[in-house]
Scaffold this motif. Structure first.
Motif, mmCIF file in Angstrom:
data_model
loop_
_atom_site.group_PDB
_atom_site.id
_atom_site.type_symbol
_atom_site.label_atom_id
_atom_site.label_comp_id
_atom_site.label_asym_id
_atom_site.label_seq_id
_atom_site.Cartn_x
_atom_site.Cartn_y
_atom_site.Cartn_z
ATOM 1 N N ARG B 132 -9.057 -12.529 2.328
ATOM 2 C CA ARG B 132 -7.861 -11.988 1.936
ATOM 3 C C ARG B 132 -7.443 -12.095 0.673
ATOM 4 O O ARG B 132 -7.226 -11.530 -0.287
ATOM 5 N N GLY B 133 -7.465 -13.505 0.165
ATOM 6 C CA GLY B 133 -7.218 -14.075 -1.011
ATOM 7 C C GLY B 133 -8.161 -13.607 -2.166
ATOM 8 O O GLY B 133 -7.535 -13.245 -3.106
ATOM 9 N N THR B 135 -9.811 -10.853 -1.844
ATOM 10 C CA THR B 135 -9.625 -9.365 -2.099
ATOM 11 C C THR B 135 -8.510 -9.287 -3.011
ATOM 12 O O THR B 135 -8.481 -8.290 -3.829
ATOM 13 N N ARG B 136 -7.450 -9.885 -2.582
ATOM 14 C CA ARG B 136 -6.178 -9.646 -3.330
ATOM 15 C C ARG B 136 -6.262 -10.147 -4.938
ATOM 16 O O ARG B 136 -5.734 -9.335 -5.569
ATOM 17 N N PHE B 198 3.039 -9.703 -2.087
ATOM 18 C CA PHE B 198 1.694 -10.008 -2.005
ATOM 19 C C PHE B 198 1.286 -11.139 -1.681
ATOM 20 O O PHE B 198 0.358 -12.121 -1.706
ATOM 21 N N VAL B 200 0.385 -12.120 1.614
ATOM 22 C CA VAL B 200 -0.587 -11.760 2.928
ATOM 23 C C VAL B 200 -1.618 -13.119 3.315
ATOM 24 O O VAL B 200 -1.830 -13.181 4.343
ATOM 25 N N VAL B 201 -1.941 -13.639 2.044
ATOM 26 C CA VAL B 201 -2.888 -14.780 2.299
ATOM 27 C C VAL B 201 -2.609 -15.763 3.347
ATOM 28 O O VAL B 201 -3.367 -16.135 4.117
ATOM 29 N N LYS B 274 -0.231 -5.171 3.276
ATOM 30 C CA LYS B 274 -1.432 -5.204 3.720
ATOM 31 C C LYS B 274 -2.355 -5.447 2.668
ATOM 32 O O LYS B 274 -1.933 -5.538 1.554
ATOM 33 N N THR B 275 -3.502 -6.352 3.087
ATOM 34 C CA THR B 275 -4.318 -6.697 1.597
ATOM 35 C C THR B 275 -4.706 -5.764 0.904
ATOM 36 O O THR B 275 -4.608 -5.474 -0.288
ATOM 37 N N GLU B 276 -5.065 -4.374 1.637
ATOM 38 C CA GLU B 276 -5.757 -3.333 0.868
ATOM 39 C C GLU B 276 -4.662 -2.408 0.231
ATOM 40 O O GLU B 276 -4.815 -2.095 -0.685
ATOM 41 N N GLU C 545 -12.952 -6.630 4.651
ATOM 42 C CA GLU C 545 -11.737 -6.197 4.355
ATOM 43 C C GLU C 545 -11.532 -5.383 2.891
ATOM 44 O O GLU C 545 -10.918 -4.480 2.816
#
Lengths: 202, 301, 608, 141
Positions: B132-133, B135-136, B198, B200-201, B274-276, C545
């Motif tokens: 997630r990190g 991706t963010r 932001f 979410v991580v 959420k991440t996305e 994801e």
């Protein structure tokens, strides 16, 4: 907010050797910062939210939630413990890092409570885990929970909150007691083998 | 050389104490918004010392041990490539040997090193947090890079010191000279500081505490210490880039606290993406503003 | 002399094959080494040797660089694949080497085309006949078909354009053609230029011609994949430099350069998101190759000295990194027999060397300081900022940030997490013949990270040959640009110093707070008790994801390969209707169509 | 693209609490009286208790035992059995059946509900004889 209150100052004056002061200081830091893992087993879980939110705000005392057992100092067991739950509780307790404490809430961990004749709850928690502080009630109100934390802080400051050491030293006893309950569904060896060796370190 | 080393230690101490102070404020402020009293101001320091005072720590082999070290080293290295003050020999670190692009990449070294430790610990939740990190990061870096690229091409230099030097009066501050870049960078800033929306991580409920799931004791202590220092590095970077830098520590603290207050407000008020959603958001509004700014720049030239 | 060398490769190889009839790799390696060393000692001069026909061979400094990359890659590759390949494999490999050398030293169209074709066909046969894919899922036929069809298209496009150029200039010499291309403004030069460019893009795997790359890389023999990625993918760049570099320097060609830069950025984005999606080690690295090559094209489109330096740095780096990673992956596949991330995992303490190798590789691949990968990227970014192409910069920052995910996936999937199908007790370190070249490559990556200035000297020679300004070189440890500088030496030292201090600090705490060595399954798992059967490895899902991000999802869902196959099949179907007497299937018909198209192109070329 | 102005502004409106006094009850300093009818720990008016044992009978958790008091002085004249109820707070669930059934209304529930002990064995107590304070150290000697 009892940072270095009168009691602390009085205690500090009595200390003689520098090592004692260091120990006292370490204990002071430990008591002022308690990461709590609230293990809501049943009815008692509902008492934790008011304790940590606006009404009673446990963060005033340095108590805050931890997400995983690795980060937690204290596990708060709120209420009755089914055999299945106990397994997870023991697992969680063993994953916490020393020094670690246990607070038990309510009647059930003391003597079974209203589940005293249930086939699948345990009756006395301190047979399986070293409990530091017990709070009476069914369930205890947030004030009582806060009193529990304060009692725990006193105990930490006195240097007596050493349930983890007790568990390590008497691991045979505790494991035998656990085995009575779990029978052949005992926790697998990898979870506790290191208690029986020196664990290894670098 | 000795002066540089002394300066480096000073920088570490300064960011640590600033960070602890600011985050103490953050916790109290957050508590007030929750209508609570909140912990004492120095609660973070107490927490940190307590973590170092833990008697044991979990271990999963040498790589697990090295993860927090890489993380902290990455933080401190990036700190040393940020000049804290302008017109001063103090607190410059090694910033004359680096530049903004280097710094942006240096800031990723630590987290990726830590990601190795998370991976080796074998906690799937931790790895999920890492993904997630990362991706963010896509969402955060793109607008950020665009905004600092505007700055760099506007100032004709990629050196942080020189960008800072060029802002000699208030009207020359880059937040005035390049308002679009500043606004775009603020979105990334909030994300990089790990604030809502932001955050979410490390979302404790959803991924069991994210990358830090398996760290405890001294490891968590190091991670907590580097986290506040890292936040301060980012704050100081933004002060350098957009708020005209600072000539002494007090101005630095005042300016960085102003930025920190903005971060606090956003973080305290808004719920979590959420991440996305976070990435999509960052690739929409900030990116559009940034692209608009670039187009305006080149049409007006 | 160098072209003689190229021919000599062929000869050497044939002698070995015909006379000795066994492959003596030691001899081969020695020969290679000698042939590599001698041109290095040469000055960077132009040499001509008229051959039969009107072939002329000359090795420019650029050609030499590419030849060196190819030769060193070949040498390391031969070492790594010690004793696992058959005679025919070596024959083809050396045939391909020869083709490559002819191509790189070609001075005229015929030798250029000849080298191109020898290289293409021998590499096709190499990967098709000695395929490593034993998985029935892999669509080997399709891959080969795709490769050869696209190669054919590329070759025919090129042939057409070359004939056109010959027709226009009346000379077979490449230099004349290039001069003509750059001399003519407007449409007449654009069309052949674009066609030719497509041919080169195809070789380097740029969008939309990248479809052959992943399958080919996946199915080629493992060590040959390393060579494919490290050396063969560079041929497109060489050809691009040969034909188009002065073009992008030309002031009047701004739009075309900008277009190429964007093609690079978009290719990188698509390839990166595709790479994240891969569940296969070689597939991931293949897509990552596409992405990395795309940066080179973007940089070359910028055209400043710094950008060219960055492009060359990036290219050399990419060769080193990909050789390293493919070697280690080959070693792992050899040891474990597994190729996918959901089959591997948890090997770190059993394969520490490979772990460090992949770690070095991914740090450089992700372009992070303090290793060499960063400095190539730094030069490219800085040149983009200096040029003012901020949107292109944004376009390549997106994939290079997303690249962190696949880099992490690569190392996590193999080494971290939990073992899945490989028994960690039985896992062994990769064999020494992979370890030795990997060690060398790691050392050179670290060395380039420590002294990024080392690369500037050869780059400056190349730049002056191209008639561009040389880059300032103050010290071996740093890079300079007009707008700022960076010192790799300092970065590495500071990082290392801080790292050491903190490690000591942490170890001091170790006395008071010892680390408890825990069992692999003793993890914070929400109080649950994972067993050996619990699926704890996140190898396959890692990066899923990203798919939910709108842009990445849109890219990942679409598959150009399938579209091409569909078009091919439909075309084949139509042809079958039209030419009912033709016995072949659709695919063969497609080839026939291509041949027809090429003939038309040729005719147009001759006529025009 | 739709920008949710209300969503942004509404969230920011929470900042007004930054300038309002917190709603926290500062527990150890400020205490709050429990509501009427709150069921806290037991109290037994030993001057009324007749030792009938009905509380023991009705308790479904077997939390009440009839025991001999520490001293005869605790017994009043009407106490026929010579026993008084002893509570086990490891069992009690504050259902209040015992107080409801008490014929002389001697057993009652107080509003005191805070009791903490470091020892699990100290939760057995005889109301009337001793009083449960908040901390075990202060009450049970």
């Amino acid at each position: 907010m009892d940072n270095l209150n009168k009691k602390d100052k009085a205690q500090l004056k009595e200390l003689k050797s520098p090592m004692a002061v260091v120990d006292w200081a370490v204990n002071w830091f430990r008591k002022q910062s308690i990461f709590m893992l609230a293990y809501g087993t049943g009815c008692g879980a509902i008492e934790i939210p008011p304790t940590v939110t606006a009404r009673y705000d446990a963060e005033r005392f340095g108590v805050r939630g931890a997400a995983t057992p690795r980060q937690a100092d204290v596990i708060v067991l709120s209420g009755y413990l089914a055999v299945k739950t106990l397994k997870r509780v023991i697992r969680t307790y063993e994953q916490m890092q020393e020094p670690k404490y246990v607070i038990a809430l309510g009647s059930c961990p003391i003597n079974g409570g209203m589940y005293w004749d249930s086939y699948n709850t345990i009756k006395q928690l301190d047979r399986y885990l070293p409990v530091d502080v017990t709070v009476a009630g069914c369930m205890p109100r947030p004030e009582a929970v806060l009193e529990g934390f304060m009692a725990l802080k006193d105990k930490i400051q006195r240097g007596e909150a050493e349930g983890a050491r007790d568990y390590r030293d008497n691991i045979e006893k505790y494991k035998n007691n656990q085995k009575e309950i779990f029978g052949d569904k005992m926790l697998p060896g990898y979870t506790c083998d290191w208690y029986f060796s020196d664990g290894g370190s670098f | 050389m000795l002066f540089t080393i002394f300066n480096s230690l000073l920088a570490v101490l300064l960011t640590y104490s600033m960070g602890m102070l600011y985050y103490g404020f953050y916790r109290i402020g957050n508590a007030r918004i929750h209508r609570r009293v909140g912990p004492p101001l120095w609660q973070n320091v107490i927490d940190n010392i307590k973590l170092f005072a833990k008697r044991e720590a979990p271990g999963h082999g040498i790589m697990f041990h090295l993860g927090p070290v890489i993380m902290t080293a990455g933080t401190i290295t990036s700190m040393l490539f940020v000049p804290f003050l302008k017109d001063s020999a103090w607190l410059q670190g090694f910033s004359s040997y680096g530049n903004l692009i280097l710094l942006i990449y240096l800031m990723v070294v630590g987290p990726l090193g830590n990601a190795l430790a998370v991976g080796v610990s074998g906690v799937p939740f931790g790895v999920m947090g890492v993904t997630r990190g990362l991706t963010r990061l896509i969402g955060l870096e793109v607008p950020f890079f665009l905004s600092v690229a505007l700055l760099m091409s506007g100032s004709g230099t990629i050196s942080i010191s020189e960008i800072m030097m060029a802002q000699d009066s208030f009207s020359n501050w880059n937040m005035m000279a390049h308002p679009a870049a500043f606004i775009v960078s603020l979105f990334s800033f909030v994300g990089m500081m790990g604030a809502s929306p932001f955050d979410v991580v490390g979302a404790p409920v959803e991924v069991y505490s994210g990358p830090q799931a398996e760290f405890g004791g001294k490891y968590l202590g190091f991670l907590a210490a580097q986290r506040v220092m890292f936040s301060m590095v980012k704050l100081i970077l933004w002060v350098d880039l957009f708020l005209g830098g600072a000539t002494n520590v007090f101005i630095l603290m005042a300016k960085s606290f102003a930025l920190f207050f903005f971060y606090f407000i956003v973080g305290a008020a808004f719920p979590r993406f959420k991440t996305e959603q976070a990435v999509d958001f960052m690739l929409k509004l900030p990116l559009i503003i940034g692209i608009g700014a670039v187009l305006v720049r080149f049409w007006s030239l | 002399m160098v072209s003689a060398l190229a021919v000599f490769f062929l000869g050497t190889h044939k002698i070995i094959r015909e006379l000795l009839s066994i492959v003596s790799l030691a001899l081969l390696t020695g020969l290679l080494l000698m042939r590599i060393v001698s041109p290095v000692s040469d000055d960077f001069t132009w040499q001509y040797m008229p051959g039969f026909f009107t072939l002329s061979f000359s090795l420019s400094s650029f050609g030499l660089l590419f030849a060196l990359i190819a030769a060193i890659s070949g040498l390391l590759k031969s070492f790594a694949s010690w004793g696992i390949n058959s005679k025919g494999y070596h024959a083809l490999f050396h045939l391909m080497m020869g083709g490559l050398m002819i191509l790189l030293s070609a001075g005229d169209y015929i030798s250029f085309f000849l080298g191109w074709e020898i290289m293409t066909w021998s590499s096709f046969m190499l990967f098709n006949n000695f395929s490593s894919a034993d998985d029935p899922i892999e669509k080997s036929q399709d891959t080969g078909f795709l490769f050869i069809t696209l190669s054919l298209i590329s070759a025919l496009l090129m042939l057409g354009v070359l004939f056109f150029l010959y027709n226009r200039t009346g000379s077979m010499n490449i230099a004349d053609g290039v001069a003509w291309l750059h001399g003519v403004k407007g449409l007449p030069s654009w069309i052949p230029g674009l066609l030719l460019m497509s041919a080169f893009f195809l070789k380097s795997g740029l969008l939309p011609f990248h479809v052959w790359v992943p399958g080919t890389y996946r199915e080629a023999p493992h060590t040959f994949t390393a060579f494919l990625s490290a050396a063969l993918s560079k041929v497109g760049i060489y050809a691009f430099i040969l034909f188009f570099l002065p073009f992008s320097l030309n002031e009047g060609s701004g739009q075309i350069s900008y277009l190429i830069a964007w093609i690079g950025a978009i290719t990188a984005t698509v390839a990166t998101f595709k790479a994240i999606e891969q569940n296969d080690m070689k597939g991931l690295l293949a897509y990552s190759s596409i992405g990395q090559m795309a940066y080179v094209f973007t940089a070359m489109a910028v055209g400043s000295s710094l950008a060219m330096g960055g492009a060359l740095f990036q290219m050399v780096n990419h060769s080193l990194i990909k050789l390293l990673l493919f070697f280690i992956v080959a070693g792992i596949i050899e040891r474990t027999g597994k190729t996918r991330f959901d089959q591997l995992g948890g090997l770190i303490y059993k394969m520490p060397f490979s772990f460090i190798g992949v770690l070095v590789g991914i740090i450089a691949l992700a372009g992070m300081p303090p290793l060499s990968g960063f400095y190539g990227k730094w030069m490219i970014y800085t040149s983009l900022i200096e040029k003012g192409w901020l949107l292109v910069l944004t376009g390549i920052v997106l994939p290079s940030t997303a690249a962190f995910i696949y880099c992490y996936k690569l190392i996590y999937g193999i080494f971290l997490g939990h073992p899945t199908e490989v028994n960690p007790e039985e896992a062994k370190e990769i064999s020494p013949r992979y370890r030795v070249p990997s060690g060398l490559l790691m050392a050179s990556i670290v060395l380039l990270g420590l002294f990024p200035g080392l690369i500037l000297k050869p780059v400056n020679v190349l730049l002056s040959d191209l008639g561009m300004e040389t880059l300032a070189l103050t010290s071996q440890g740093s890079l300079n640009a007009a707008s700022g500088s960076v010192s790799g030496f300092m970065v590495m030292n500071v990082f290392g110093g801080v790292f050491a201090v903190i490690l000591i600090l942490l170890s001091l705490f170790g006395k008071k707070a010892p680390t408890r060595n825990l069992h692999r399954l003793d993890i914070a798992y929400a109080g649950e008790l994972p067993t050996e059967q619990t699926p704890l490895h996140y190898g396959r899902g890692l990066g899923h994801e990203v798919k939910r991000v709108a842009i990445a999802g849109a890219i990942v869902k679409r598959s150009l390969t399938e579209k091409y196959m569909k078009i091919g099949n439909q075309l084949g179907g139509i042809l079958e209707h039209v030419r009912g007497f033709y016995p072949g299937n659709g695919q063969v018909s497609l080839i026939m169509t291509m041949v027809g198209a090429a003939a038309v192109a040729l005719l147009i070329g001759l006529k025009g | 693209m739709k920008i949710d102005i209300k969503g942004i502004w509404g969230a920011l409106s929470s900042l007004k609490y930054l300038f309002q006094p917190p709603g926290t009850l500062r527990y150890p300093d400020v205490k709050k009286e429990a509501a009427d009818g709150y069921r806290g720990f037991h109290d037994n008016d030993l001057s009324k208790c007749i030792g009938c044992g009905m509380c023991e009978d009705i308790c479904m958790n077997l939390a009440i035992d009839m025991v001999k008091p520490k001293s005869e002085a605790y017994l009043n004249a009407k106490n026929g059995s010579g026993l008084i109820p002893r509570l086990d707070y490891g069992r009690c669930c504050w259902c209040s059946l015992c107080t409801d059934v008490c014929p002389v209304n001697s057993l009652k529930l107080t509003k005191n509900y805070v009791y903490v002990s470091e020892d699990m064995n100290r939760f057995i107590y005889t109301p009337g004889e001793e009083k449960l304070g908040k901390r075990e150290k202060e009450t049970v000697k």
